[in-house]
Write a protein that holds these residues in place. Structure first.
Motif, PDB file in Angstrom:
ATOM      1  N   GLU A  70       0.926  -1.161   0.236  1.00  0.00           N
ATOM      2  CA  GLU A  70       0.170  -0.093  -0.037  1.00  0.00           C
ATOM      3  C   GLU A  70       0.925   1.207  -0.117  1.00  0.00           C
ATOM      4  O   GLU A  70       0.581   2.295  -0.488  1.00  0.00           O
ATOM      5  CB  GLU A  70      -0.925  -0.060   1.221  1.00  0.00           C
ATOM      6  CG  GLU A  70      -1.888  -1.180   0.966  1.00  0.00           C
ATOM      7  CD  GLU A  70      -2.837  -1.424   2.368  1.00  0.00           C
ATOM      8  OE1 GLU A  70      -3.106  -0.378   2.993  1.00  0.00           O
ATOM      9  OE2 GLU A  70      -3.190  -2.627   2.697  1.00  0.00           O
ATOM     10  N   LEU A  71       1.871   1.091   0.472  1.00  0.00           N
ATOM     11  CA  LEU A  71       3.051   2.374   0.642  1.00  0.00           C
ATOM     12  C   LEU A  71       3.364   2.449  -0.953  1.00  0.00           C
ATOM     13  O   LEU A  71       3.651   3.872  -1.354  1.00  0.00           O
ATOM     14  CB  LEU A  71       4.187   2.010   1.610  1.00  0.00           C
ATOM     15  CG  LEU A  71       3.853   1.829   2.782  1.00  0.00           C
ATOM     16  CD1 LEU A  71       5.445   1.368   3.488  1.00  0.00           C
ATOM     17  CD2 LEU A  71       3.173   2.763   3.552  1.00  0.00           C
ATOM     18  N   TYR A  72       3.469   1.637  -1.675  1.00  0.00           N
ATOM     19  CA  TYR A  72       4.041   2.031  -2.976  1.00  0.00           C
ATOM     20  C   TYR A  72       2.756   2.445  -4.006  1.00  0.00           C
ATOM     21  O   TYR A  72       2.958   3.481  -4.708  1.00  0.00           O
ATOM     22  CB  TYR A  72       4.438   0.582  -3.620  1.00  0.00           C
ATOM     23  CG  TYR A  72       5.661   0.130  -3.433  1.00  0.00           C
ATOM     24  CD1 TYR A  72       6.775   0.834  -3.532  1.00  0.00           C
ATOM     25  CD2 TYR A  72       5.873  -1.195  -2.479  1.00  0.00           C
ATOM     26  CE1 TYR A  72       8.166   0.369  -3.140  1.00  0.00           C
ATOM     27  CE2 TYR A  72       6.980  -1.450  -2.086  1.00  0.00           C
ATOM     28  CZ  TYR A  72       8.215  -0.639  -2.266  1.00  0.00           C
ATOM     29  OH  TYR A  72       9.443  -1.291  -1.954  1.00  0.00           O
ATOM     30  N   VAL A  73       1.530   2.205  -3.739  1.00  0.00           N
ATOM     31  CA  VAL A  73       0.401   2.569  -4.041  1.00  0.00           C
ATOM     32  C   VAL A  73       0.259   4.174  -3.763  1.00  0.00           C
ATOM     33  O   VAL A  73       0.207   5.059  -4.648  1.00  0.00           O
ATOM     34  CB  VAL A  73      -1.134   2.159  -3.745  1.00  0.00           C
ATOM     35  CG1 VAL A  73      -2.242   2.866  -4.070  1.00  0.00           C
ATOM     36  CG2 VAL A  73      -1.171   0.519  -4.296  1.00  0.00           C
ATOM     37  N   LEU A  74       0.686   4.433  -2.679  1.00  0.00           N
ATOM     38  CA  LEU A  74       0.720   5.938  -2.297  1.00  0.00           C
ATOM     39  C   LEU A  74       1.694   6.663  -2.710  1.00  0.00           C
ATOM     40  O   LEU A  74       1.392   7.657  -3.214  1.00  0.00           O
ATOM     41  CB  LEU A  74       0.594   5.950  -0.544  1.00  0.00           C
ATOM     42  CG  LEU A  74       0.619   7.032   0.052  1.00  0.00           C
ATOM     43  CD1 LEU A  74      -0.785   7.968  -0.170  1.00  0.00           C
ATOM     44  CD2 LEU A  74       1.119   7.148   1.634  1.00  0.00           C
ATOM     45  N   TYR A  75       3.054   6.038  -2.778  1.00  0.00           N
ATOM     46  CA  TYR A  75       3.837   6.901  -3.430  1.00  0.00           C
ATOM     47  C   TYR A  75       3.971   6.866  -4.953  1.00  0.00           C
ATOM     48  O   TYR A  75       4.122   7.942  -5.249  1.00  0.00           O
ATOM     49  CB  TYR A  75       5.469   5.923  -3.189  1.00  0.00           C
ATOM     50  CG  TYR A  75       6.443   6.751  -3.981  1.00  0.00           C
ATOM     51  CD1 TYR A  75       6.681   8.078  -3.398  1.00  0.00           C
ATOM     52  CD2 TYR A  75       6.881   6.422  -4.964  1.00  0.00           C
ATOM     53  CE1 TYR A  75       7.769   8.821  -4.161  1.00  0.00           C
ATOM     54  CE2 TYR A  75       8.123   7.100  -5.762  1.00  0.00           C
ATOM     55  CZ  TYR A  75       8.453   8.036  -5.245  1.00  0.00           C
ATOM     56  OH  TYR A  75       9.321   8.861  -6.029  1.00  0.00           O
TER      57      TYR A  75
END
Lengths: 331, 331
Positions: free
Chosen positions: A268-273
């Protein structure tokens, strides 16, 4: 909260035992069991020290290592280390060139660092400090001395540690670390709280279906509680808090650090980034170096933080310097 | 489960966008958007490929990088990549010396890899496989071909990737990776389940106050459901499952890998590792290299896995080889 622990009162000591065993190539114990030091600190360099409460892995001991911090003082869960632990960290890091203590703006840490600096002076060790205050949501800009330190501390340690490794004297290390944090802004969004092991229930609340913008690592109140939004909306909220505060502008080159708060899956951090990078690009802000992962957490809290640091040539060189610690390995 | 996502159907694509942006120094996109490849694959080396469902970060794409895997096929959340994605991964990794496909024993992966290997053969690419089956709890020893692959896969990739980087031919790379997994045993303990983003509730249950020994990454049934134990008891359960199965014996040198399942704080993994290391020491088993952290997760599942690999001189050399990927950076 199902935990892997024995007696909650022993969790910090037992964590340290495991940490020291797991990373014996990087860190070692000291006579003070609440102080971790780097192995093979080069002679004649300025010592770099940090410290803080436990439960924020990799912070703080995860940033003790090569070209980073030389020692860290370890507190109980979400509590400042003692003045004695800070003092012993200074002693562990000192190579006769003085010590830069780079820590976050929390009342307990402020008090204990100040006491330790005085005690160190009596023992002939010069300690100068930089107090991280990158959390935009924790106070208005006019009162930025009240702002808390959050994930921007990682960049302060990276920069200060690299400056010391490159032979900077104490004033140069302090100036570089101060510039790093002065150029840095952060904000967090909390999605679910965490629980102190010895308490057994969360000591703050994030109601299911809501999120809190600007919340601190210990549940300190943020600037808005709203219904849970999607990743694109969260990214926009974060960018809209962080960018105008510094302000970051078209043509700027930045470090962008997206850290999970603990239990949010890295996916999910990659989606946010991905969303954040697009928004910055639209504004003409170029991400020179991204960091995405769990860099500064709060146990099993859910959510993420965004940190931006404006770069100049000196900061670029220091950010690019290799580093090796549990929390940050960079070639 | 409060998630950072947009449309759950897009989460894998959006995660990949962010991943490729965040790690552009290590990985790059390919024409097949479900295939990630390493940057600057050295010419003339054997290609190393893996693949699997998403949601297990750093697995699988987090092990694409220098001296590790050259490409990975990406599936939907907890679902096998397609045969086409495996085939395109083989093509991305192939440098004319053949490809070693090192993956885990799951029915979907087995089927799609087999189809892809046949298609590759028609296109002139030789692919040989090693199927990881390190999960002791998933079948009795006499039926070890039925056992699942879990965190031991990380060590298989480390060994196979290093052997290929050192110039091993296809048979040598396959032999080293096969030895790695043959020498490896794992077990997991689940404390709380995870939720598929598109479903919105857990698709398996771990009742509060209980734990499941031997549970798989997707909630596959384990060997015992019992009341939640303390770290010392959990460590003993794990060691008592893993050690006698291989069996590991006094005088053995091993890699010990303790991975979180996702949401368990890293602090607790160190507490667990401290207990495990003590138990191994009592048995005369020496941990040559520990890995403690989130190496193979299942979104926000709570719990941990223990993996042990018996070392010989070849495996030591390959485990010690530097590596650089999102999930594993080693100097």
């Amino acid at each position: 909260m199902p935990r892997i622990m024995n007696n909650p009162d022993d969790i910090v000591d037992e964590m340290l035992n495991g940490f020291l065993k797991a990373h014996a190539d990087i860190v070692e114990a000291t006579d003070n069991k609440r102080v971790v030091k780097a192995k093979n600190i080069p002679a004649d360099k300025v010592g770099v020290v940090t410290g803080g409460g436990s439960g924020h892995k990799p912070a703080f001991i995860g940033y003790v290592g090569k070209n980073l911090c030389d020692a860290a003082a370890v507190g109980e869960i979400c509590s400042s280390p003692t003045a004695a632990a800070f003092l012993d960290s200074f002693k562990a890091a000192d190579q006769g060139q003085g010590v830069a203590c780079l820590y976050g703006n929390y009342s307990g840490d402020n008090m204990n660092v100040k006491m330790a600096v005085k005690m160190a002076k009596k023992q002939g060790i010069t300690v100068k400090t930089v107090v991280a205050n990158d959390d935009v949501a924790s106070a208005p800009k006019e009162q930025c001395e009240k702002r808390r330190g959050v994930a921007g501390e990682v960049l302060m340690w990276k920069v200060g540690g690299a400056k010391a490794a490159k032979g900077g004297n104490l004033d140069e290390v302090i100036a570089a670390a101060q510039k790093a944090i002065d150029n840095t802004r952060s904000v967090g969004i909390g999605l679910a709280p965490c629980t102190l092991p010895a308490v057994g229930h969360p000591n703050f609340e994030i109601k299911p279906g809501t999120m809190e913008v600007g919340i601190g690592h210990h549940g300190e109140p943020g600037i808005a509680v709203c219904k849970l939004e999607n990743a694109a909306e969260m990214a926009k909220r974060m960018v809209d808090v962080v960018v105008p505060d510094y302000p970051f502008e078209a043509g700027d080159e930045v470090v962008a650090l997206v850290s999970g708060l603990g239990a949010t899956p890295v996916m999910e951090l990659y989606v946010l980034y991905d969303e954040i990078e697009c928004l910055l690009k639209e504004k003409g802000i170029h991400v020179y170096r991204p960091y995405v992962g769990n860099y500064f957490t709060s146990m099993e809290m859910m959510g993420a933080t965004l940190t931006l640091m404006k770069l100049d040539d000196e900061l670029k060189e220091l950010i690019d310097t290799p580093a090796n610690s549990m929390g940050l390995k960079q070639n």
